[in-house]
Every structure is written in structure tokens, then in C-alpha cells.
Write a protein that holds these residues in place. Sequence first.
Motif: not given
Lengths: 187, 618
Positions: B43-46, B48-53, B67, B70-71
Amino acid sequence: MTGEHESDAGPEALDQAILDATFAGFFSRHRPAVERFLSSWERDRGMVEEATQDAFAAAGQKWEDVRRHDKPLAWVLLVARRKLLTYQRNRKRRPLELLGDGLDEQPTAPSTAHEAAEYVTRLLQRLPPHQAEVMRLSLDGWSGREIAAMTGHTYNTVRSYRADARQRMQQLAEQDGFAEPTGRRRG
Amino acid sequence: MNLDDILAMASVRTPTKLERARTARAGRRGFETYRRATAEGHDLLGEIDVGDPLAPAPDEATRMARFAQSAKLGRVTWQAGVEALSWSDEMALLCGEAPGAVAVSSRLLERLIHPDDRAMVATTLAKAWHHQTPSEFAFRLLRADKSMRYVQCLAEILAGGAGVVATVQDVTEAQLARREQQRLRRRQTITAQRPPGRDPLTGLLGRESFTDAVDTAARSGRGVLLLVGIEPTGRTGALSDADTDQVSRIVAGMLRNITRRGVCGLVEATEFGILLTEATAEEAIEVSGAVVRSLRDQLTLTSSAGVRLLAWGGVAPFTARDRAGGRELLASARAAWRRGRREDTEVAVEPVAGEAGPHDQAARDEIITTVAGDRLCLYAQPIRDLTLNQITRHEVLLRVLDAKDRPGSPETFLAAAERVGEVPAVDRWVVDRALARIGAGPQTSHHQINLSGQSISRPGLLAHIRQALDRYGVEPDRITFEITESAGVDNLTAAVEFADGVTRAGCLLALDDFGTGHAPLRLLKHLPIDLVKIDGSFVTGLRHDLFDQTTVRSTVDMCRKLGIRTAAEYVQDEATADLLRDYGVDFAQGYAIGRPVPMASADSGVEFVSSFLGRMIG
């Protein structure tokens, strides 16, 4: 891959080709905006390019979902921002020699769109990073609420940063000798 | 042209041909990256966990909380209407609490802020709330375990005055790095003073530097030391000072002409030295004869004319095996030319007396056997950073194993090694084993390793350290070398060279036992010292002894001005640690902070647990 899989791969391959094609279009349209965004608060070109590349590669992998977003670019900008923050954290020392770069010389008036854009980036880099990124997104046409959602600030903060950044840029531009609007200039 | 014009101009920018080509290339590269990653199930996001901001959220506070989660931001949220406080998991961790374990309250938040910063934080927040504008400030955070962190805080106002969101970030590392840079700058402006090198009158090496050069040569290989004694006699008896100076200058010039490949020095006003490395005694006698004869041939040396010069040469050959130092060699060569004067011989030879008597040889053998047989082991004692109130470093300590393999104090062993000149072998063993252990560990702590004054005066140690750092992959900036037994520095030139080399390699340098006589001020003047360890004798009685208090305070004051940090040893109670912190001492070490433990267990919990279990069961 076995023959059995290959025979199933027909329609999937087509779907994939469509995905790839839309992603390629998305990538070439928006890559400059992502680099521009990161460059507004990071001077290290290599690091900016790296983070941009990472974000788009991740977008490619998740394209099936991301392309359904209202504005897929917001997602890519958010990921690129996160990637760059990680790179910045892992950097051992801030390259001090870069800080004073070119600040001493009086810049000449930009004569092309390219030069003007470069100058704007350099102005942004002289602002506090939080303000710079808000201002960059604002210049690129994002609304205050969108910027708040992408940077994780409150709307109140975004408005305040945008105003402060604008004022500071004005001051810096005037210091650089860009005070008079075109047309009203003497001579 | 103004800012608006420039912005308008920049907004119509289209990519150049070159940029389009670059984008196309990057596109192909990105395409390959994600295809390969997908194929490998990576997984290239590693993390990082993000949905549609831009996905809608019920209200701003909720969006901000999502936020933060997730950050992984440390955030405290205060909602005005409901008077509710909450914090993110990351914020709990930052404060040293388990997420979800503690209910956050205003009392708790107040306790988390360093007392000296509370008023500032309160005023800043009140102002931000009053003006409804964001505000950024720094303060010190006191965690549950009493350790301290430097943090940066951004307080933001929720829409409609619904509350405040404060984002807190740990900036301790950056803050410490900045302080360290400031300290290094200060230390550099005072620049470690070089010991006086050359004699201003003749341009030859002065007595001390020449002795050091002879010392280094004598301990590294073979060669010959040649001393020339002169006796200028005026026709009218004693020479004037001006005449003596001129004689020195002329002789120095002649020596330089005759011995092009040797090192020349002015030992006394009437004694000149020439160091010939890799030369045989025969060659030296030849050179010596040439020098003496040409000096004797000078009939008119000075402007006042009529000064005659008598000269004798003394030759002392050496090899590293003799284990002789610079001072012994000078004594031999001096004895030789004085014998020549008595016996009216131009050049006389005097072999150097080796250091070793039969008794010393036995002691030396015992030390070598102990080292070679690994009858030693390493302990590590924790050191507390008094600013952060946290263990951040360890001192590596030597223990000698007795016949029953019980570790004991190394004092007698080290004293014997020092006496027979074998400390360098012991120190090399320590450097090697310690760096091996450190390299194999997580390298999160800083380690302080002792080196005796004698070791750093001998050639070879620097190269040994560089190789060991390399071999074991140790980060040099996590190592401080402590110079102990600074009285043993008998070759200042070599010590300066060592200190420069080891700091250039990235390591730091400390001076141990500061305050106990052995001329360490001289070392402070000449070596690039980063840390001074105040001797324990000034610390044990600190709370009640006015003399000790004064000494510690002025040492801290002096070191601050020199860009040097300070540490105190033998800290036996918390009250002393508090006092030391008030005085501005940077580090504390002693039984109140932590006792030495076997080094393996200091680095690896697993080994400790297994050895502990082993003891319990066995």
C-alpha cells in the motif's frame, strides 16, 4: 499467471485501461499544481518532487475510489502534504545555507508568466509555512472552507491567515520595488 | 508593477515544453511505481489514512477531530456552549498518558504546563479568544512522569465562537538541536587555544612542542634524537642579551640548512634539538659531526665580532620497543653531549634507559593477560538530563572480574596500568567492546566512554576509534569521550591532535573530575571540550556546603560562557538534583539517578530479563 486467469482478464483489462487513461490525464493536468503547493512552504526541490511523485503514485493505486470524489485533486494535495511533512520530520538538519538565498539582491521585474510565478513562489517561501500553504491554495482558486478541510485548520484561521499572508506579501513586494500598479507608473 | 499585476501575470502561466516532457516522464515513473506496488500487494499510502477531505462533516469541531485523528495530531478541543473538553489520542500520548485512560480537565491541563509558562499561556489564550483570531506560542509541557518537553501550540477559534482547538506539537528535538548549534557557535568563537608552537625568535619548535614531537616519534617507531649544546664565549667574557639572541638565530638557520628532513627545536637558549625519524645512529653521528664542526668553524658570529662558539653533539637512538617518552630521550641526549664536553669529544652516544624494570614487566604482563583474556566487563550508569528531567545518556564503566568471575572496582587495576604505561591497551579494549555493544543496540541513548590522559597522549588511539565507529556502525554524535586522569596528559600536542580528530569525526569530548587539581584548566584552554563533569567531591555535600555551592555555580557560569555543558557526579538524593537544576547544571549522575547495571542489560531488555530469570531459577 495461468491461462485461466488470462481468459478472465479481458473486461478487467479494459477497465484498467480506462482507469489508467483517466489517471494519466488527471496527472498531467494537475502535477504542476501539487508541486506549486508544496513549493510554497518547502525550498528543497528534490523533496517536493519526491512527495509529489509519492502522492500521485498513491492516487494511481487508489484511483478507482479517488476519481469518484468531487475534487480528486484535494485528496492528492492532502496526501502530498502528509508525505512532505514526513520527509521534513526525518530531515536531520534544516539546510541553513538555503535560508538567506537570494534575499539580498533586488529582484528585477518579471517579464513572463513563468518569471512571475517563480517570484510568487519565492514570496510565499518567505511567509510562515502555515500561511504560505493557505495563500497558495487560495491563489489557486480553492474556497476558504475547502482550504480549511485540506489543511486541518478552522475556517476562522484560514481567513485570518489569508489576510495576514496577503498583507505580508504586499509589504515584501513593495520592499522589492513593486509598489506602483502598471499603467500609473511614471515615464 | 505591483503585487496584483504579478499575481495576474503568474496566473496565466502554462507549462513550458521542457516541463511537459518532465511531467510525462514523471507520469510514466509513477505509473510503474503503483502498478508494481499493487502487484506486490504493497500500500503506497503507508500509514497515511485519508478519505475525501471535502466530504461533509456535521460541524467544524467534528471535522477538526477527524482530521486530528487521521493526521495523528495532538489536539485539545474546548467547546464553549457545552463547556466540554476533549483531547486526541496523540495528545494523551504527548502528555505521557494512555489514550482514553484519563478524562481531560482544566485542572489537568494547567498541571501539564510548566509553572513558569502558565501565566503566558493563559494571557495568550484569553487574547486569542477576545480577538477571535488564531494564536501561536511555545511552552514547556510537564508530563505525567515529570519529564519535560518543549512544545509549539496553535490555538484556533471554531466558527461562530463555538470553542477553541489547540494543536500541540513536540518540538523538543528541534529545540535541543538549535541550542546545541548555539553552544557550538559560542565554543567556536572562543576557539580552543593552540599550545604555543614555535619559538618566536628562531622559528624552531619551542621546548614543549619539541618534547611532544620527540615523544610521539619515540612511541611510534625508530629514530634518533640529536641534541647540540653550544657555549658562546665573548672575547670580553659574558655575552649581552642581544648577542645571545643573535647567536640563537644564526645557529637555528644553520641547523635548518644542514638537516632538511629533521624536526628542529630550541630546547634551551644554548641547547638545540634535531629529531631524525627512521634514521640510524651512524647517520645521526654523521649529521651531528657536520653540525658541530660547522658551528665551531664560525669565527665571527655576531655584529660585535669576536664571539667564539663551542659545540658538542649528543645522540640518543630509540625504538618504540624501548617504551621511552620524550622527556627520557631528551635526558639521555643531554647526558651524552655533557659527557662529550667533559671528555672533549665532538659527538657522544647515550642509549636511552627503558622504562621497564623486572618488577614492572611482571605487572605489565598481568595487565596484558587480563585484557587479552577478557577478564573485564562493562557496566552502564544512567545520566539524567536535568532540563528534560529524563535519562538521555549513560556512562560506560569498567569492572574487573575476580577469580570467581565477580565484577569489582577497576581502581587498583587502572592505577597499575597507568604506572606501567599500559592504560592505552585497556582503553582500546573498552572502546572496542563498548562501541560493539552500542552499535548492536537501538542507539537511542548517548554514551560517555572514559579515556585516560595517558591514552590520548599516545599515537594510534584516534585511528582505532575511527575504525571501531565504522566497523560497528555507531553514530559518532551519540558518543562523548571523557578524559579522565587528565594529569596523565604528558604530550599536549598529541592530545590536541587527538581531540581535534575525534571531534572532527563527530564525537564529543568531556573533561572528567573537574576541580580536582590535575591542571584541567590547561586542557580546557587547549582542547575543544563540550562537557565538564564536576568532581563528585563538590556534589555530595552541596546542599549544606557554601564552598561547594560557590564552586559549582561559578563552574557552571564559566562553562556557559565558554559554550561548554556541565554534569555533576555522585548525586545521592533528589534534593541535590533539584539544586543542581537551579544552578543550571545540565546533567546529573549518581545513585539517586540510577546505579550502574551490566551494559548488555542497559541496551537489551531481553538479555536482562533472561539473566534475571536465570538467577531466579538457578
